[in-house]
Design an enzyme around this catalytic site. Structure first.
Site, PDB file in Angstrom:
ATOM      1  N   ASP A  25       0.835  -1.211   0.000  1.00 26.80           N
ATOM      2  CA  ASP A  25       0.000   0.000   0.000  1.00 26.80           C
ATOM      3  C   ASP A  25       0.865   1.255   0.000  1.00 26.80           C
ATOM      4  O   ASP A  25       1.980   1.252   0.521  1.00 26.80           O
ATOM      5  CB  ASP A  25      -0.921  -0.036   1.236  1.00 26.80           C
ATOM      6  N   HIS A  42       2.367   3.619  -8.988  1.00 21.12           N
ATOM      7  CA  HIS A  42       2.175   2.185  -9.252  1.00 21.12           C
ATOM      8  C   HIS A  42       3.365   1.628 -10.037  1.00 21.12           C
ATOM      9  O   HIS A  42       3.815   0.516  -9.796  1.00 21.12           O
ATOM     10  CB  HIS A  42       0.878   1.945 -10.031  1.00 21.12           C
ATOM     11  N   LEU A 136      10.217 -20.747  -5.371  1.00 24.66           N
ATOM     12  CA  LEU A 136       9.339 -19.868  -4.583  1.00 24.66           C
ATOM     13  C   LEU A 136       7.987 -19.873  -5.274  1.00 24.66           C
ATOM     14  O   LEU A 136       7.920 -19.819  -6.496  1.00 24.66           O
ATOM     15  CB  LEU A 136       9.903 -18.429  -4.597  1.00 24.66           C
TER      16      LEU A 136
END
Ligand code: IPE
Ligand code: IPE
Ligand code: MG
Length: 255
Positions: A25, A42, A136
């Site tokens: 965030d 962003h 991962l």
């Protein structure tokens, strides 16, 4: 296996969180501070994603789940939503080669079917191509909302019960979890949220029942590997009691 000297960073390699989830965030505020449009934030946030994914893989974390777009984020201005979808497309296109090279398995949770068709195609292609990777599991939460996810499980269980395929006695936590989007992933050990907001915003409500929560003021584009290290160290310094007493935990360790 870790490719990083974790001990040198103050991290105990034996007690790493298996699954870290992050509410990324603060992109908009990061851009605003620089008098730039939100989308600029962003774009900068994607660079943080790259850094954190690489670090998590090298550190030997098994699963990393990133809240990338919530069900509620559809309410944002159309222009921002389209720009975010564009960034997502670019991200997957650019990162596929790296995921293949670095043994990362790409995964998603949430309503992928609500995303634009091009994005869905890119997602499915990346999932397919990285299916066998073991290094991962990178999960992006896209058009994800935890209440909606839980409701869908409830509906599915109701219809199975109605059809007589399961009885009331079969409904337990294990069955419930097997219908969640996160099925097969390890339990979320650590949840991190950036940008100083202390809330969950409809993320993984069921899954974080016993997660350790870590909040930092850093805005997502400013969040660095070292900030994740701090979160992991704090996680390792906490006592996870799961309802028991400290004494019980100590006895368990001794036996
Ligand atoms: C997080 O940053 C990214 C998404 C929700 C897509 P925000 O866009 O929420 O940034 P702030 O909270 O407005 O600063
Ligand atoms: C949560 O952030 C969603 C993502 C990080 C993708 P928001 O910025 O949408 O959350 P609220 O609206 O501040 O709770
Ligand atoms: Mg926000």
């Amino acid at each position: 296996m870790s490719e990083i000297d974790l001990k040198e960073l103050g991290v105990d390699p034996e007690r790493l969180p298996k699954h870290i989830a992050i509410i990324m965030d603060g992109n908009g505020r990061w851009a605003k501070k620089r008098m730039m449009p939100r989308i600029f934030g962003h774009r900068e946030g994607v660079k943080t994603v790259d850094r954190i994914v690489t670090f998590a893989r090298k550190a030997g974390i098994s699963a990393l789940t990133l809240y990338s777009f919530s069900s509620e984020n559809w309410l944002r201005p159309q222009e921002e939503v389209s720009a975010l979808m564009g960034i997502l497309n670019e991200y997957i296109k650019n990162e596929l080669a790296r995921m293949l090279r670095e043994d990362i398995r790409f995964n998603t949770i949430g309503h992928i079917d609500h995303l634009p068709q091009t994005t869905q195609d890119l997602i499915n292609d990346a999932k397919e191509k990285t299916r066998e990777n073991k290094g991962l599991i990178l999960t992006l939460a896209l058009s994800y909302g935890s209440r909606q996810e839980i409701l869908e499980v409830a509906k599915r269980i109701a219809s199975l019960t109605k059809a007589g395929e399961i009885g009331e006695g079969d409904i337990d936590e294990k069955l419930f979890e097997s219908f969640l989007d996160t099925k097969g992933l390890p339990t979320v050990d650590l949840l991190v949220r950036t940008s100083g907001e202390i809330r969950i915003s409809n993320f993984l409500l069921w899954q974080i029942a016993y997660s350790e929560l870590y909040f930092t003021d850093a805005l997502w584009p400013d969040f660095k590997e070292n900030d994740l290290v701090k979160a992991i160290i704090e996680y390792q310094n906490r006592e996870r009691r799961f309802g028991m007493t400290t004494e019980q935990l100590e006895n368990k360790k001794e036996n």
